[in-house]
Design a protein around this motif. Sequence first.
Motif, mmCIF file in Angstrom:
data_model
loop_
_atom_site.group_PDB
_atom_site.id
_atom_site.type_symbol
_atom_site.label_atom_id
_atom_site.label_comp_id
_atom_site.label_asym_id
_atom_site.label_seq_id
_atom_site.Cartn_x
_atom_site.Cartn_y
_atom_site.Cartn_z
ATOM 1 N N ARG A 78 1.136 -1.457 -0.277
ATOM 2 C CA ARG A 78 0.102 -0.501 0.008
ATOM 3 C C ARG A 78 0.897 1.123 0.177
ATOM 4 O O ARG A 78 0.558 2.325 -1.186
ATOM 5 N N ARG A 81 1.924 1.280 -3.594
ATOM 6 C CA ARG A 81 1.524 2.143 -4.341
ATOM 7 C C ARG A 81 1.316 3.608 -4.096
ATOM 8 O O ARG A 81 1.132 4.762 -5.009
ATOM 9 N N MET A 82 0.717 3.635 -2.805
ATOM 10 C CA MET A 82 0.569 5.037 -3.067
ATOM 11 C C MET A 82 2.114 6.670 -3.043
ATOM 12 O O MET A 82 1.957 7.346 -3.498
ATOM 13 N N ARG A 83 2.916 5.951 -2.920
ATOM 14 C CA ARG A 83 4.559 7.133 -3.530
ATOM 15 C C ARG A 83 4.048 6.364 -4.844
ATOM 16 O O ARG A 83 4.848 7.503 -5.613
ATOM 17 N N ASN A 85 1.509 6.867 -7.091
ATOM 18 C CA ASN A 85 0.621 7.982 -7.169
ATOM 19 C C ASN A 85 1.302 9.289 -6.717
ATOM 20 O O ASN A 85 0.603 10.093 -7.274
#
Length: 86
Positions: A78, A81-83, A85
């Motif tokens: 998670r 993925r956040m990095r 985006n």
Amino acid sequence: MTEIKKCERCGKLIGDAYETNYFAYIRMKYCSDCKIQVKREQDAQRMRDLRRKTREINKAKSEQLALLREENEMLRLRIIRMRENM
């Protein structure tokens, strides 16, 4: 009260109420030979129970550890993925 006690396992005479200490007499259950065997059996049972409980505790801990590892891996993914985006 019985005046003569016999071993609960083999039936051998182990004490007389008038010849032995009263407090020792009321606790007597086994002759000296059977006492050793009974003690070994009780110790073996106690160790079996202890090992069983320890196995159950270790199993629960390992299951919890596996769940925590899985959760950590999901959190890592998670974060990745956040990095991406950003």
